[in-house]
Design a protein around this motif. Sequence first.
Motif, short mmCIF file in Angstrom:
data_model
loop_
_atom_site.label_atom_id
_atom_site.label_comp_id
_atom_site.label_asym_id
_atom_site.label_seq_id
_atom_site.Cartn_x
_atom_site.Cartn_y
_atom_site.Cartn_z
N GLN A 1 0.82 -1.21 0.00
CA GLN A 1 0.00 0.00 0.00
C GLN A 1 0.85 1.26 0.00
N LEU A 2 2.00 1.21 0.70
CA LEU A 2 2.90 2.37 0.76
C LEU A 2 3.85 2.44 -0.43
N LYS A 3 3.77 1.43 -1.30
CA LYS A 3 4.61 1.38 -2.51
C LYS A 3 6.09 1.47 -2.14
N VAL A 4 6.47 0.68 -1.13
CA VAL A 4 7.88 0.61 -0.74
C VAL A 4 8.66 -0.04 -1.88
N PRO A 5 9.81 0.51 -2.24
CA PRO A 5 10.61 -0.11 -3.31
C PRO A 5 10.89 -1.58 -3.03
N LYS A 6 10.91 -2.36 -4.07
CA LYS A 6 11.06 -3.80 -3.93
C LYS A 6 12.31 -4.18 -3.13
N ARG A 7 13.39 -3.48 -3.37
CA ARG A 7 14.64 -3.83 -2.70
C ARG A 7 14.58 -3.54 -1.20
N GLN A 8 13.62 -2.68 -0.78
CA GLN A 8 13.50 -2.34 0.64
C GLN A 8 12.40 -3.14 1.35
N GLN A 9 11.64 -3.91 0.60
CA GLN A 9 10.57 -4.70 1.21
C GLN A 9 11.13 -5.91 1.95
N HIS A 10 10.39 -6.33 2.95
CA HIS A 10 10.76 -7.54 3.69
C HIS A 10 10.46 -8.77 2.84
N ASP A 11 11.32 -9.75 2.94
CA ASP A 11 11.13 -10.99 2.19
C ASP A 11 10.90 -12.12 3.19
N PHE A 12 9.67 -12.61 3.22
CA PHE A 12 9.32 -13.71 4.13
C PHE A 12 9.09 -15.01 3.38
N GLN A 13 9.72 -15.14 2.21
CA GLN A 13 9.50 -16.35 1.40
C GLN A 13 9.91 -17.61 2.15
N HIS A 14 10.93 -17.49 2.99
CA HIS A 14 11.43 -18.68 3.69
C HIS A 14 10.47 -19.16 4.78
N VAL A 15 9.50 -18.33 5.13
CA VAL A 15 8.56 -18.76 6.17
C VAL A 15 7.12 -18.69 5.69
N ILE A 16 6.91 -18.66 4.38
CA ILE A 16 5.54 -18.67 3.87
C ILE A 16 4.86 -19.97 4.26
N LEU A 17 3.69 -19.85 4.84
CA LEU A 17 2.97 -21.04 5.28
C LEU A 17 2.31 -21.71 4.09
N THR A 18 2.56 -22.97 3.96
CA THR A 18 1.97 -23.74 2.87
C THR A 18 0.93 -24.69 3.44
N LYS A 19 -0.09 -24.94 2.63
CA LYS A 19 -1.08 -25.91 3.04
C LYS A 19 -0.46 -27.31 2.99
N PRO A 20 -0.86 -28.18 3.89
CA PRO A 20 -0.26 -29.52 3.89
C PRO A 20 -0.61 -30.28 2.63
N ALA A 21 0.38 -31.05 2.15
CA ALA A 21 0.08 -31.94 1.03
C ALA A 21 -0.92 -33.00 1.49
N GLU A 22 -1.73 -33.46 0.58
CA GLU A 22 -2.76 -34.44 0.92
C GLU A 22 -2.43 -35.78 0.28
N ARG A 23 -2.70 -36.82 1.04
CA ARG A 23 -2.46 -38.18 0.58
C ARG A 23 -3.61 -39.05 1.06
N ALA A 24 -3.94 -40.05 0.31
CA ALA A 24 -5.03 -40.96 0.69
C ALA A 24 -4.51 -42.39 0.70
N PHE A 25 -4.87 -43.12 1.76
CA PHE A 25 -4.58 -44.55 1.84
C PHE A 25 -5.91 -45.30 1.92
N GLU A 26 -5.98 -46.38 1.16
CA GLU A 26 -7.20 -47.17 1.15
C GLU A 26 -7.05 -48.36 2.08
N GLY A 27 -8.16 -48.74 2.72
CA GLY A 27 -8.12 -49.86 3.64
C GLY A 27 -9.51 -50.41 3.90
#
Length: 869
Positions: free
Chosen positions: A580-606
């Motif tokens: 929103q403040l249009k901070v230059p890209k080089r000055q923005q915080h980078d949280f890529q290393h802690v981006i939360l991902t949804k868990p992968a899904e797997r199914a087992f039949e039984g």
Amino acid sequence: MLGGRAVPHPKSTNFEESNEDEFQTPSAKRVKRSHQHANTARTSPRTKAARRDVVSDSDADSDSEPLDEPAPDRRTDLETALPPIQTDKEAIDAYEATRVAEQAELGLQDRLDGKKWVKGRSSIYVDAFNLALETVLEDEGHLFDEAEHAVFEHWRELEYESQYLYVRLFLRKTASWHRTRRLGYHSDVADLQQAIVDLQTVRNLPEASSQDNEHPGELEAPEGTTLDSAFAFADRSEDCIRDLEEASSLLLLDELKAMAKDAKVQGKNKKELLRAFRRTSGKQTGLAFSLKRSETEETTASATTAGAEDEDRESTPMRQGNRDAHWVGKILAETGPCIRLSLPTLKLFERVHLVFYRSTEWTEKSLTTIILARIARWNFPEYIVSRSANVFASRSLLLEYEASLRTQFRVDNILEFNGTPTKEGLEVILHVFEEVYPRWKTLLADEQRKEDSIYSTGEGAYLRRLSPAWIYTRIVHKGAFVFGKVKKHEREHAILCELLQQRLFHTSRRGDWYQRKALLEEHYMHLHLPSPADCKGVESRKKHWKRVALQTCEEGLQDQLTHLIFHHDLQKRTIKLEKQLKVPKRQQHDFQHVILTKPAERAFEGIRVERSNSNHGSRRNSEQGSTGAKAIITGNRGAKTIWIDPTPNVTLDPDTGEETSTRSECSVEEMCLSCYRGLSYKGYHSEGGIIRTLFAYLFCDVLFVYIPNVFQTEFQTCPLDLHTDAFYPSRISEVNARLNGISNGDAASLIENVWNDHHERKTCVVGLDWSFALEDLLEIAGAFPPAALSTVMKVMAQEYGQRGGGVPDLFLWKPKDDMTGFRGEVMFAEVKSENDRLSDTQRMWIDVLSGAGIRVELCHAVATEVRVQ
């Protein structure tokens, strides 16, 4: 003393973006808490803690009465720090038999000289009660005045059987009357009637030198809780019960039905019958007023007027009192004499237990746990025991602490327990806030002065939880919530700033405060607070306060006391504000290393097994499978399901040499674990067990480092503050140093050192399960990414008590292979059958683990076949 049972502290604020203009009303849904025990390998199946109002050998209410909802399993800090103790009848009988044997071995003179002789039968209840009393009087007797000490002297002079009866009543519905003829305890009290007389005898007291002061936020001190010139340990029903309201509550359902039939009233249950009975008593004439009134002009008046005059005429004190006296007499004739613990002495002994346990919670189990721990044959770590005598600096602070608890209960009763607060309720809370606020500021300054000049590092952290300022801080936090509800955002912002300026109380809420403060600055503060002179227009002022909000988020992320679970929301708001403040890209915080991902899904039949209902079964007690898993009723969401293990069990016949392959029943988690093993994973169905065990190995020496006041018995498996937010700040240097070591790959050596030092003795350490093989633990330490393991351990260090539950069901790993260069892999899997949904605590852990870079899978069990048995 406490204004009701102690209240847990659920979060009352919601910082979701969907409705940023106000706090959300707290959900009425109960939150399931899981208290995990230490040394789980030897823990017997856990049972619910005995309720304080349920004691064996007591008079039972009618079976027709509705059952109360079971009380949650809450424990004192001391109970939490002790190893799992068997507190059932067998354990208590074994203790009392040991005491009898010890006394039999002593000579008569030894028993008298050593004061080890107890008249009558020894009891664990009396021993535990007296242990608490003597410990408190030895170290903290200055908290009680002359009159209270006189009560304690009279207590010591009581016969053993009178003490036993008092203690057992103390553990029951202490505010209730008990029928003397239905008390029981005949196996322990030979002369019950004499014990009752002893407790009901009036005794004189000296005049108390101390006077109770007024306390901020409190309406008035509870009536009947202060000692007078005379007292009794218990009250007599003949002297105290005068009104119908109290007398009718003594009746059991069957008795009430019979009496209601005489009074010609009806109702579906006890509550309705009591209401109808009392209402009818207020309308009908008693026996002394059975004559009909003569016809007068009044009786020919309108029905409305006559009805009102009838009510006025028949509601005179004399008539009403006589009618009530008639029914009270009938009720007491039915119940017989009753006994109730006298309120002043009851509150005094409750105060003793508050000082002893450092907690407002205690039960029958609390009283006996420490005694039983003394005779247990377990090994405990070496640490310095220090029971501080200055937890409460003075009697006035102790009384103020009690009063603050009552005030807190009143606030919570409005906000938490009665649905959506009304406008009047919010005004009450704001009034309480204004009274508490000046005192809070004074206590805050005093505590900061102690921290700066008196306390060593971390010394005062645990003590602060027993300060009135701790309770007042929570009330101030609630006040900020209410100011937000009534749209007084400027005042709310000022309070949040003050809460963040102090770093002594409720540090676990700092993430909440940063989030809310940033939200207010982003949306509202441009309307209420001044902006720099160069901000001429509205948009310019908005932009300025968004920069302030961005700075608040950065401060929250840099604050070491901000718990990791709040980092995600602060990072998300930081990214939004920078865009929103249009901070230059080089000055923005980078949280890529802690981006939360949804868990992968797997199914087992039984293959799922479903059993039909037993004639004698119920939803709570269904038939058991061969593995101990519970059968379910179809469609009962959340119930345990039974599956067929996909890995066959191969047995060899010793006579014929033939191999027989069978498939056993198992839980859904065990079925999925077998499937993962087929994918070359090793693993445990441990839920939080493996995380707690790793924490115990990696932080064993940190857990038992000397901090004043947190080791108050020699039988603890952890410090008393581990399950509180005082643990991390008071050891922040030691914890962070250990986290750095884990990040550098020291985990395996730490585990091996603890194993070598303690495995042979099986030392009791909180959460440590010795059944995990050392080889597996070293493989896990090698496969776990060091930085990820450090992150998970930091969450545990910051919120050990809150994060015990919700860890994914399965812990899986593949060991590293130096030959191939494979670095190893760890993974968590949350297993869900078709009836299950993720809980909030499970989602939190999935977020934490994913944010740390650990793979998490949501594993669905799909039934390809259902076998009905």
